[in-house]
Design an enzyme around this catalytic site. Structure first.
Site, mmCIF file in Angstrom:
data_model
loop_
_atom_site.group_PDB
_atom_site.id
_atom_site.type_symbol
_atom_site.label_atom_id
_atom_site.label_comp_id
_atom_site.label_asym_id
_atom_site.label_seq_id
_atom_site.Cartn_x
_atom_site.Cartn_y
_atom_site.Cartn_z
ATOM 1 N N GLU A 105 0.913 -1.238 -0.005
ATOM 2 C CA GLU A 105 -0.132 -0.088 -0.025
ATOM 3 C C GLU A 105 1.038 1.352 -0.115
ATOM 4 O OE1 GLU A 105 -2.507 -3.412 1.954
ATOM 5 O OE2 GLU A 105 -0.657 -2.228 2.576
ATOM 6 N N TYR A 117 7.778 2.412 -7.408
ATOM 7 C CA TYR A 117 7.057 1.324 -7.524
ATOM 8 C C TYR A 117 6.794 0.802 -8.955
ATOM 9 C CZ TYR A 117 6.661 1.890 -2.635
ATOM 10 O OH TYR A 117 7.060 2.128 -1.332
#
Length: 150
Positions: A105, A117
């Site tokens: 998350e 990411y």
């Protein structure tokens, strides 16, 4: 910058807890880090520049799935590609352990982390309403699949 990435040791925990408290509004406790370190199936890595701890990351491994509950780079070490190097190494460790899917998350407002990411093969797969506090904010759920390489 000569950076060494290595497994976390008990003597690193005080520095990690201090860095965590400086970076996050709801930091992990020293006890939480120690408990994670004692679990051998997890990956807990640190990055250091000579003797200065610059970053750390944790990957929980459970069968073929993994979760990254925390990864951080010190304020002073940001912008030098250290996060990508650390995350890449974590993903290498995941592959060695047979982990095919990794989830995490990230705050909806944390664009630098989202870009990192994505650059490492994670993609947006969902959203958790009100996941974060101090301040209250939604989280994006991101996933990495073995076929994608960082």
């Amino acid at each position: 910058m000569d950076i060494r990435i290595r497994p976390c040791r008990v003597e690193d925990i005080d520095r990690i807890a201090a860095m965590e408290a400086a970076i996050f509004s709801e930091p992990w406790t020293k006890t939480g880090f120690l408990e994670t370190l004692s679990e051998t199936e997890h990956v807990f890595l640190v990055a250091e520049d000579q003797e200065n701890l610059c970053a750390y990351g944790i990957l929980y491994c459970n069968s073929d799935e993994g979760e990254i509950p925390t990864i951080a780079v010190s304020e002073e070490a940001r912008g030098r590609g250290l996060g990508k190097r650390l995350l890449s190494r974590m993903m290498e460790e995941a592959e060695k352990r047979g982990v095919a899917h990794v989830y995490l998350e990230v705050r909806k407002s944390n664009l630098p982390a989202q870009r990192l990411y994505q650059a490492c093969g994670f993609s947006l797969v969902g959203q958790r309403k009100g996941f974060y506090h101090k301040p209250d904010e939604d989280a994006f759920v991101m996933a990495f699949h073995k076929e994608d390489i960082c």
